[in-house]
Design an enzyme around this catalytic site. Structure first.
Site, PDB file in Angstrom:
ATOM      1  N   CYS A  70     -30.479 -22.863 -27.778  1.00 18.52           N
ATOM      2  CA  CYS A  70     -31.213 -24.112 -27.514  1.00 18.52           C
ATOM      3  C   CYS A  70     -32.710 -23.945 -27.687  1.00 18.52           C
ATOM      4  O   CYS A  70     -33.408 -24.865 -28.126  1.00 18.52           O
ATOM      5  CB  CYS A  70     -30.884 -24.618 -26.117  1.00 18.52           C
ATOM      6  SG  CYS A  70     -31.238 -23.436 -24.791  1.00 18.52           S
ATOM      7  N   HIS A 362     -31.606 -24.265 -19.953  1.00 19.21           N
ATOM      8  CA  HIS A 362     -31.466 -24.980 -21.221  1.00 19.21           C
ATOM      9  C   HIS A 362     -32.823 -25.460 -21.702  1.00 19.21           C
ATOM     10  O   HIS A 362     -33.769 -25.596 -20.910  1.00 19.21           O
ATOM     11  CB  HIS A 362     -30.529 -26.175 -21.016  1.00 19.21           C
ATOM     12  CG  HIS A 362     -30.043 -26.829 -22.268  1.00 19.21           C
ATOM     13  ND1 HIS A 362     -29.585 -26.130 -23.363  1.00 19.21           N
ATOM     14  CD2 HIS A 362     -29.926 -28.149 -22.598  1.00 19.21           C
ATOM     15  CE1 HIS A 362     -29.201 -26.981 -24.310  1.00 19.21           C
ATOM     16  NE2 HIS A 362     -29.407 -28.207 -23.871  1.00 19.21           N
ATOM     17  N   ASN A 383     -30.837 -33.868 -27.194  1.00 16.68           N
ATOM     18  CA  ASN A 383     -30.128 -32.629 -26.897  1.00 16.68           C
ATOM     19  C   ASN A 383     -29.648 -31.999 -28.202  1.00 16.68           C
ATOM     20  O   ASN A 383     -29.767 -32.595 -29.278  1.00 16.68           O
ATOM     21  CB  ASN A 383     -28.947 -32.902 -25.951  1.00 16.68           C
ATOM     22  CG  ASN A 383     -28.575 -31.691 -25.121  1.00 16.68           C
ATOM     23  OD1 ASN A 383     -28.987 -30.571 -25.400  1.00 16.68           O
ATOM     24  ND2 ASN A 383     -27.778 -31.902 -24.098  1.00 16.68           N
TER      25      ASN A 383
END
Length: 438
Positions: A70, A362, A383
């Site tokens: 991520c 994250h 995302n």
């Protein structure tokens, strides 16, 4: 002080529970549906309307799949949005595989150096244990991705596409971690045996060649040059031949990553202080991992300023808390499990960090914010979990979730007040490798 639980004590617990008249029906509800489903706030949708006063144009979301990349995806998202705006290519995507390959090489090289430097410390030392715990992992920090871009440049996703092993990294992690652990033990022994620098460097060169081979077989070998080809949104064709990845970044991206700073809110430690995390740096001679720790109000303000200026934002958070993945909701009151059980389960942000509950799990991208009467109320989040979650991959986050579970935003220095810019010139206070910001 707690004492032995006797039959009398246990009988008292049972008798007290029997006084709860709601116990039978609540037991049925919780055992049948689970804690989260039973405590879910169905009214959340009313405060999570997807309308924003500031909303930047973006395209299709990316998908990291079964990987911990991520931190790379989010940085590349901020860069590709700029490319899309400047060159009118809405869904242009940069290669995550390209950066991931070089991270594996650089991180192995850093591991060898760290092992040598700690070789005379016992294997049970906390830092040594940290180094050997998962040396092949794929998680990381913004500065780590920035270091890779600054050294290696970037390439379009079409030039070095994803492979099975980038989208499912567990097998690679297992192989790489075992190899590095074995290499590390051998280097420790050589240092203890008094090996000279030439012998150590020769062995490390051989070990690194093996790492390179594993990465090539798993991800493919990165290009040294490529031909850039694309059609813009007006269907106009563009081509430039024989670009290096470094030249592509320098010529097509106006972002100087040295102008950006990771602004953090970590209230478990003193505010208005610059911190560093050198034990997690991934590139020798690269960009150091640093955090400017400030009040949450300051962090919120600089994030709003950058969105108003038309630039998306990398941000680190604890996405697994109070999340509805399918709906794409991030709301601090989405699940009221403490109220369900009639307890006070609240921990402050500082307490969660101090006790190990709070962590930066994250990284995502801020692409919009709804500001009402000069106060942000909710945020639009890009995302990297594909388009099957949320609204075609976009999540919505309330301000109270932002306050509780956002720990880092990466913004241009220009948005910081002069007193905070001055802090960037002060020596950074070193954090241990196991700090919650790691």
């Amino acid at each position: 002080m707690a004492t032995e639980l006797t039959k009398t004590a246990l009988a008292a617990l049972r008798a007290k529970q029997a006084e709860d008249q709601l116990a039978p029906v609540l037991t049925r509800a919780v055992t049948k549906n689970g804690i989260k489903a039973t405590s879910y706030d169905n009214q959340a949708a009313s405060r999570l309307d997807r309308t924003f006063s500031i909303e930047l144009p973006t395209g299709k979301v990316s998908n990291q799949k079964h990987s911990g990349r991520c931190w790379e995806f989010s940085l590349l998202n901020t860069l590709r949005h700029k490319f899309a705006t400047n060159y009118h290519v809405k869904d242009f995507e940069l290669s995550q595989n390209y950066l991931f390959f070089w991270d594996k090489i650089e991180r192995a090289n850093m591991f060898y150096r760290n092992v040598e430097q700690t070789a005379r410390q016992p294997i049970s030392d906390r830092l040594v244990q940290f180094l050997f715990a998962n040396p092949g992992e794929d998680g990381g920090q913004w500065a780590m991705a920035a270091s890779l871009v600054q050294k290696y440049g970037v390439v379009p996703a079409s030039v070095m596409p994803e492979t099975f092993n980038t989208t499912n990294t567990s097998d690679f992690q297992e192989v790489m971690s075992r190899k590095l652990r074995k290499d590390g033990l051998k280097l420790r022994q050589l240092v203890m045996d008094g090996a000279d620098e030439a012998e150590l460097q020769s062995l490390e060169k051989s070990m690194l060649q093996e790492v390179y081979r594993i990465a090539v077989y798993s991800f493919g070998e990165p290009p040294t040059t490529f031909d850039l080809e694309y059609r813009d949104d007006d269907k106009k064709y563009h081509r430039e031949a024989q670009l290096t990845p470094q030249a592509f970044y320098q010529n097509y991206f106006e972002t100087d990553l040295d102008d950006y700073v990771v602004v953090t809110n970590s209230p478990d430690k003193p505010l208005n202080q610059l911190y560093s995390l050198p034990d997690e740096d991934n590139v020798i001679g690269g960009k150091p991992i640093e955090f400017l720790n400030v009040d949450m109000g300051v962090l919120t303000d600089v994030a709003v300023q950058q969105l108003k200026a038309g630039e998306t934002i990398w941000f680190g958070n604890d996405v697994l808390r109070q999340m509805d993945r399918k709906a794409g909701y991030l709301d601090a009151h989405l699940y009221e499990s403490a109220k369900l059980f009639g307890i006070n389960g609240h921990l402050t942000k500082a307490q969660r960090l101090q006790t190990g509950e709070g962590e930066v799990s994250h990284a995502m991208t801020l692409t919009g914010v709804d500001v009402v009467d000069d106060t942000p109320t909710k945020w639009k989040v890009e995302n990297s979990w594909g388009d099957a979650n949320g609204d075609k991959g976009y999540f919505i986050m309330t301000q109270d979730w932002f306050d509780e579970y956002v720990y880092e935003v990466v913004v241009h220095k220009q948005f910081l007040a002069p007193e905070f810019q001055a802090l960037l010139q002060e020596p950074a206070r070193r954090l241990p490798a196991w700090d919650p910001l790691s």
